[in-house]
Design a protein around this motif. Structure first.
Motif, short mmCIF file in Angstrom:
data_model
loop_
_atom_site.label_atom_id
_atom_site.label_comp_id
_atom_site.label_asym_id
_atom_site.label_seq_id
_atom_site.Cartn_x
_atom_site.Cartn_y
_atom_site.Cartn_z
N ASP A 179 0.83 -1.20 0.00
CA ASP A 179 0.00 0.00 0.00
C ASP A 179 0.87 1.25 0.00
O ASP A 179 2.07 1.19 0.30
N ASN A 180 0.26 2.40 -0.31
CA ASN A 180 1.06 3.61 -0.43
C ASN A 180 0.27 4.85 -0.07
O ASN A 180 -0.97 4.85 -0.04
N SER A 181 1.00 5.93 0.18
CA SER A 181 0.45 7.27 0.33
C SER A 181 1.22 8.18 -0.61
O SER A 181 2.43 8.02 -0.79
N ILE A 182 0.50 9.17 -1.20
CA ILE A 182 1.11 9.99 -2.24
C ILE A 182 0.75 11.45 -2.05
O ILE A 182 -0.42 11.79 -1.84
N ALA A 183 1.75 12.34 -2.12
CA ALA A 183 1.53 13.78 -2.18
C ALA A 183 2.00 14.27 -3.54
O ALA A 183 3.13 13.98 -3.94
N VAL A 184 1.12 14.99 -4.26
CA VAL A 184 1.42 15.40 -5.63
C VAL A 184 1.51 16.91 -5.74
O VAL A 184 0.62 17.63 -5.25
N TYR A 185 2.58 17.40 -6.38
CA TYR A 185 2.69 18.80 -6.79
C TYR A 185 2.53 18.82 -8.31
O TYR A 185 3.34 18.22 -9.03
N LEU A 186 1.52 19.51 -8.82
CA LEU A 186 1.20 19.43 -10.25
C LEU A 186 2.22 20.17 -11.12
O LEU A 186 2.40 19.82 -12.29
#
Length: 304
Positions: free
Chosen positions: A103-110
């Protein structure tokens, strides 16, 4: 082109840690890597590996990560004529934590992709009009997706929307969507229903807002295909060894689009998309294990 994708792009910065990190806590990672990512780009690669001729509409930074995107798309045979390289802007970045079990967690900067707009879709109108399928994720601005889907609808082109990451969607966009590919959490968020409501009922609530078919991805439990006026169909999961789940939903969307572009019926396309997603989790990172059409068909053959 068979498939046109509004492609969010980011470089994935992936750290492997034993468990989620608490606020204010520091954990040592056992591994770190940089790889290609972005839900739209991932789906485009998945569709290309399933044999589709794919074009992307995208906006990237004039930096090393942007050049990584162009190199990837060219390597995968994806058309980049509608990619804007934005001088002085950074490309998108995703900081991904992968836990034991996959499983994972993701923070995205566009980054530069956050300024993809209606004008980019309008500039690609001829390409969209000539395609069989247009797809987009929620990582691109809604205004760009609306413009592309309006063009697609006017020309009878099938539209596929992956509503990830989860956020509210206007009824106009839902009504322009022929196929929606949420996971269970995204589906419930869209309709405001909790876990006590079966996914079939939650998906049917979207039909009232104008959405066409909903293919709900259920992780190891497979998927559920819900069409207006037709009994829902549960598609069983596949037993595979999981490395990580990054990119599984994107693979499902891309494989679905490629199958529909080949003229396959929805049931067959959903079986292939489910099998492709299962294979995609057997390798590390978003695209390393995205399968070929031959591998996908071999696994799906046992799905019935």
């Amino acid at each position: 082109m068979d498939v046109v994708c509004l492609a969010s792009w980011n470089a994935d910065l992936i750290s492997r840690v034993p468990r989620p990190i608490a606020r204010g806590e520091t954990l040592l990672a056992s591994q770190f890597e940089i790889g290609p990512g972005g839900k739209g780009s991932n789906a485009a690669v998945a569709a290309a590996r399933q044999g589709a001729q794919v074009a992307v509409i995208a906006r990237i930074g004039d930096d090393d990560f942007g050049r990584m995107a162009l190199a990837l798309w060219h390597r995968e045979g994806i058309d980049t004529n509608h990619v804007e390289v934005a001088a002085g802007e950074r490309s998108g970045v995703a900081q991904i934590l992968v836990y034991e079990g996959g499983d994972n967690s993701i923070a995205v900067y566009l980054g530069a992709g956050g300024r993809l707009g209606p004008s980019h879709a309008q500039a690609a109108e001829a390409t969209i009009a000539a395609a069989r399928v247009v797809m987009a994720p929620n990582e691109v601005p809604i205004e760009a997706t609306l413009a592309a889907f309006r063009i697609a609808r006017a020309h009878g082109v099938t539209t596929v929307l992956n509503p990830a990451p989860a956020r509210p969607l206007p009824n106009e966009l839902l009504a322009l969507t022929d196929l929606l590919t949420p996971n269970e959490g995204e589906l419930r968020g869209l309709v405001g229903m909790d876990d006590s409501v079966p996914v079939e009922d939650a998906a049917q609530a979207l039909h009232a807002r104008g959405t066409g078919t909903v293919l709900v991805t259920l992780g190891e439990h497979g998927a559920c295909l819900v069409r207006p006026g037709t009994a829902p169909r549960r598609i069983p999961g596949h037993r595979v060894t999981v490395a990580d789940t990054v990119g599984a939903g994107d693979t499902c969307t891309g494989a679905l689009a490629a199958a529909l572009a080949r003229g396959l019926d929805l049931d067959t396309a959903a079986l292939l998309a489910n099998a492709a997603a299962a294979l995609s989790v057997t390798g590390a990172g978003a695209i390393s294990a995205m399968p070929s059409l031959a591998r996908t068909e071999a696994l799906a053959a046992g799905s019935g």
